[in-house]
Design an enzyme around this catalytic site. Structure first.
Site, short mmCIF file in Angstrom:
data_model
loop_
_atom_site.label_atom_id
_atom_site.label_comp_id
_atom_site.label_asym_id
_atom_site.label_seq_id
_atom_site.Cartn_x
_atom_site.Cartn_y
_atom_site.Cartn_z
CB ALA A 80 1.20 -20.01 -11.43
CG LEU B 271 -6.99 15.66 3.09
CD1 LEU B 271 -5.56 15.73 3.59
CD2 LEU B 271 -7.93 16.39 4.05
CD GLU C 164 10.44 -9.13 -7.91
OE1 GLU C 164 9.26 -9.03 -8.31
OE2 GLU C 164 11.11 -10.17 -8.01
#
Length: 389
Positions: A131, A343, A248
């Protein structure tokens, strides 16, 4: 760039102070903490002594009574520094607020001052092996004893931030397994309770200095007074979780934008110095256009997140908007990191470069706090679009 209006002079002064703390107490040690898999406990005590923990908690409980913008400043500073091992945000702005908003007066007086001082480290245990984002699927149980004096807790949790250091854990458990979400409650579990054991520190792809662990509960006897909020809050844990999730998720967005901007800044410095075929990497059109696109998207994200911060200060940030902020900025964060690694060329794949660690650290942002797929489900439902049953 658009001038930010979220902070005033006091917030900016605090930012300077906390930046100095990072430079002295965190940055010099972070690489070694990544090697050992956790930050030293001493940094928590030093943060508490300097007033950097639980700043938004009332002074009566050991906090500073400050508004959440000070915590935003702190999250951004940690994000820019790439110091992902520091779990202050979860401790101060997730664990402590649960106790402040839902705890009994006795619980507030007992735990909040210790969290503010760094004497205690806090964690919240939601996720289980089966879960994760689906909190209604929690299997951990906390069943009331026949005499009503305590709960007997059985189950396990995983991916718990601050779990290994934690002295106090807010546990999500089923006090009435047959009642579904309405049978979910929050319990306060303390280090040392018989049957409460911490598993191994989990080895992650990124955020290597952040202690993340498994927690096990084997017939742990938890006094009834450790039910968060007391008897009146039994079965209301899921409601509490839903109420706190917007803040949150916004915290994830705040750190995402700060980290993305840091990556752009590091990359700008690099491409201006690194030469290829007789010219700097910055001289190539691809480099300039890539960075221009990334900076534009990060600027857009910052304006949106700053607006969300203004809403959270007024208690007006809704779940769907917070979900938009979390999913959009965490997707953008990883996109920025990936483009910036490109990059940097070969050096972008070397662990000693901050961009490499930031790239690895960024990936989990799209997963925790609810996966970005779940965020889209939340958003679509707010639009009146029904989901699968």
């Amino acid at each position: 760039m658009i001038e930010r209006t979220l902070f005033d002079a006091d917030h900016l002064s605090f930012a300077d102070s906390f930046h100095r703390f990072i430079e002295k107490e965190i940055t010099p040690h972070h690489a070694s903490w990544e090697e050992q898999g956790y930050v030293d406990r001493e940094v928590w005590r030093k943060a508490g002594a300097n007033g950097f923990l639980c700043m938004s908690m009332p002074e009566a409980y050991g906090g500073a009574g400050a508004d959440k913008r000070y915590s935003v400043v702190q999250m951004e500073a940690i994000g820019r520094a790439g110091c992902t091992g520091i779990g202050f945000g979860l401790h101060s702005e997730i664990v402590a607020p649960y106790i402040l908003h839902y705890g009994t007066e006795a619980q507030k007086k007992k735990y909040l001052p210790q969290l503010a001082s760094g004497e205690m480290v806090g964690a919240i245990a939601m996720s289980e092996p089966a879960a994760g984002s689906d909190l209604q699927g929690v299997k951990t149980t906390a069943l009331l004893s026949p005499d009503g004096s305590h709960y007997v807790v059985n189950g396990s949790k995983t991916f718990i931030t601050n779990g290994w250091h934690a002295d106090l854990v807010i546990l999500v458990a089923k006090t009435d397994p047959a009642a579904g979400a309405k049978g979910t409650s929050l319990l306060l579990i303390e280090r040392g309770m018989p049957g409460f054991e911490k598993g191994q520190r989990l080895k992650k792809a990124g955020m290597k200095a952040q202690d993340t662990s498994e927690l096990f509960f084997n017939d742990v006897k938890v006094p009834v007074e450790n039910l968060l909020g007391g008897a009146a809050m039994q079965g209301k844990g899921f409601i509490c979780l839903m109420e706190q999730l917007p803040w949150e998720r916004l915290q994830i967005a705040i750190t995402a934008v700060a980290a993305a901007q840091a990556a752009i800044d590091w990359t700008l410095d690099y491409v201006k110095q690194r030469k290829v075929f007789g010219q700097t990497v910055a001289a190539f059109q691809n480099t300039r256009y890539t960075l221009a696109e990334l900076q534009t998207e990060v600027q857009v994200a910052r304006v949106f997140v700053d607006k969300c911060c203004e809403l959270i200060l007024k208690d007006q940030l809704d779940t769907a908007t917070a979900s938009m902020a979390k999913y959009w900025t965490s997707d953008l964060q990883f996109k920025v990191m990936d483009e910036c690694v490109q990059l940097f060329g070969g050096y972008g794949y070397m662990w000693e470069y901050p961009i490499t660690r930031a790239w690895a650290d960024a990936r989990v942002q799209r997963i925790y706090g609810g996966t970005n797929e779940i965020m889209k489900e939340v958003i679509s439902r707010s639009m009146g679009l029904g989901g699968a049953k």
